[in-house]
Write a protein that holds these residues in place. Structure first.
Motif: not given
Lengths: 253, 315
Positions: A89-91, A93-100, A102, A253, B55, B105
């Motif tokens: 679902y392409g989320t 990117g959203v996840t790693y913007l919030a928590t870079p 990994r 991502v 990213l 998050q």
């Protein structure tokens, strides 16, 4: 880390897949148990299977408990979707913007899979007992239970949580949802059995039919002593985490 | 305020195998401004933004957000809000739950979720599942997520895609106000008019390379030509070409590029040539943009480019 784990659990709770899989696992286990209890043993029925119909001994109840093991593959599937949904679902990117960072995300997902997998395993293993209690109650008799039964249920929970955690790791490595789920199921249900049959010495080293089966309620399934099996499972989890982190850190991502 | 630019890209190159997506790109986004990041589809805007936001990994070069690589920021959502093109949403999750997940998050707590929904006019749809949203509603939700942490920097990739005219007007007004209050905005678009009204500065890239950087008005200056009409055009033309100008015929006049209007007048006076008309025709923004980003058959070769203005803001 606690907040990240809560975020991962919130992701699960705010979609429907987990409850669909949980209800499906409970329903399937319940139906199979009812079918087993309702069927009439014939003269050629295996003695162990005959015991399943009557549940006269603790050993019979333990055998029935194993039907709850169906929950483990479903926990595995759910674990895999916890990682692969991010890419489907392409989320991610959203996840790693919030928590870079990994590795923290991978760790949080695997830790969040622990209670999820345990829930599937414990609930799945409890259903046979609950159904049997209700079934025999209608016939005016009880089911033999002792202190070992809750322990057996917890051990089935351990198998399922191991599956969920490994599902997260493999999902993060493979990324493609269908490939991860099909690959994991084919591996656990087909490849391990075929290779174990061809080369029996390898059997106990496999993650699902080897190490995790040390926590089966059936002594005949145990290829390892439980402490050693536990260590092997932990090694698989660490290896899965390391590979998942390695792949995630190098992925655009 | 911090003297460092809010966003900084230094000599960024990003390759995917043999394909060069971004090549030796450098620019900075100061605080208190809106910078339009322009280029045709496939120019490398999204790739640049993804590298900037950690990213995607740079092949060469460095990127900085508030003086640090993005991955080095503590609780980045509280400092930088980003809305990326093709940003994902789980279709089964509601708008409010999407923001709750993002907030948790990002370590923000979920107290700002309703405020962020209200800021983008999404309150009415808070309980709707994202899978049923239009593109415009998804854009608004992505903006809500970007605003969750009340950041000082916004990085927005094609945020106007799918927005209705009222939404675009709201976006412009919001970004102007955000920058006027000291915030920094980098907003990408392949449609110049979407950002020209709000951007203080523009960075134009094509085939991954910088083709123009400067104040928004500088785009039109880059594309201007001098129109000169003279009964002595036959004598004027070689005089202009001798000075390095490019001269073409246009409806009885000469179109001169490569020389300022003052120099054209001086040359005519030097040779005692009569002029009936001498003026500058300024390109519209769209014309200037198109002249900078002409289609090129060979994606590896950028079009002939005007020189970017000298840079003084990078060390």
């Amino acid at each position: 880390m606690i907040t990240l784990i809560r975020a991962e659990l919130l992701k699960l709770r705010t979609t429907r897949l987990w409850i669909v899989l949980l209800v499906a696992s409970v329903a399937v286990v319940a139906l199979i148990v009812i079918a087993v209890l309702a069927s009439k043993p014939g003269p050629n029925t295996d003695p162990q299977d005959r015991g399943l119909h009557d549940l006269n001994t603790i050993a019979d109840v333990r055998t029935l408990l194993d039907i709850g093991g169906i929950a483990a593959p479903l926990a595995l599937v759910l674990g895999a979707t916890m990682s692969t949904s991010e890419y489907r679902y392409g989320t991610a990117g959203v996840t790693y913007l919030a928590t870079p960072r990994r590795p923290r995300v991978v760790t949080a997902k695997m830790l969040a899979a622990v209670p999820v997998g345990a829930l599937f395993g414990v609930l799945g293993a409890s259903v046979p007992v609950l159904v049997a209690l209700a079934w025999f109650a209608t016939k005016g008799r009880s089911v033999p239970l002792d202190g070992t039964i809750p322990l057996e249920i917890l051990q089935l929970g351990l198998q399922a949580l191991f599956g969920a955690v490994m599902g997260v790791a493999v999902g993060a490595i493979v990324r493609n949802q269908v490939a991860a789920i099909v690959g994991l199921l084919v591996w656990g249900l087909v490849v391990e059995n075929i290779v174990s049959g061809l080369i029996p010495a390898t059997a106990k080293w496999f993650p699902f039919n080897g190490a995790a089966s040390a926590f089966s309620s059936q002594a005949s399934d145990r290829l390892f002593a439980r402490p050693e099996a536990g260590l092997l499972m932990a090694a698989y989890v660490v290896l899965g985490w390391a590979l998942a982190v390695w792949f995630e850190r190098r992925r655009d991502v | 305020m911090d003297d460092r630019p809010a966003l900084e890209i230094r000599s960024l190159t990003k390759r995917y195998g043999e394909t060069v997506a971004v090549q030796d790109l450098s620019f900075a986004v100061p605080h208190g401004s809106v910078t339009g990041f322009l280029g045709p589809n496939g120019a490398g805007k999204s790739t640049t933004m993804r590298v900037l936001l950690g990213l995607a990994a740079a092949t060469q070069g460095e990127t900085f957000v508030l003086g640090s690589p993005y991955v080095g920021l503590e609780r980045p959502l509280g400092r930088v809000g980003a809305s990326l093109e093709l940003a994902g949403f789980h279709p089964g999750r509601t708008a409010r739950n999407h923001l709750r997940v993002v907030a948790m998050q990002g370590g923000l707590g979920t107290g700002g979720v309703d405020r962020a929904l209200e800021a983008t006019g999404m309150t009415t749809y808070a309980s709707g599942r994202v899978g049923k949203f239009s593109l415009g509603m998804k854009q608004r939700l992505a903006l809500s997520a970007a605003l969750l942490g009340e950041p000082e920097v916004l990085v927005l990739d094609e945020p106007a895609n799918g927005l209705d005219p009222a939404g675009v007007a709201w976006l412009r007004s919001f970004l102007r106000s955000f920058a006027d209050n000291g915030g920094a905005v980098l907003i990408s678009s392949h449609i110049l008019s979407e950002v020209a009204e709000v951007a203080d500065r523009v960075v134009v890239i094509d085939h991954g390379r910088m083709v123009h950087e400067g104040p928004t008005e500088s785009l039109t200056a880059q594309g201007s030509v001098v129109i000169v009409r003279s009964p002595d055009a036959a004598r004027l033309r070689p005089a202009l070409e001798a000075q390095g100008a490019t001269v073409t015929d246009a409806e009885g006049a000469l179109e001169v590029t490569g020389l300022p209007i003052e120099r054209v007048g001086e040359l005519a006076a030097r040779d005692s040539l009569v002029l009936h008309e001498l003026r500058t025709r300024v390109h519209t923004l769209e014309q200037a943009f198109l002249s900078l980003t002409e289609p090129n058959d060979d994606p590896g070769v950028p079009p002939a480019l005007p020189e970017a203005p000298p840079r003084s803001d990078l060390p």
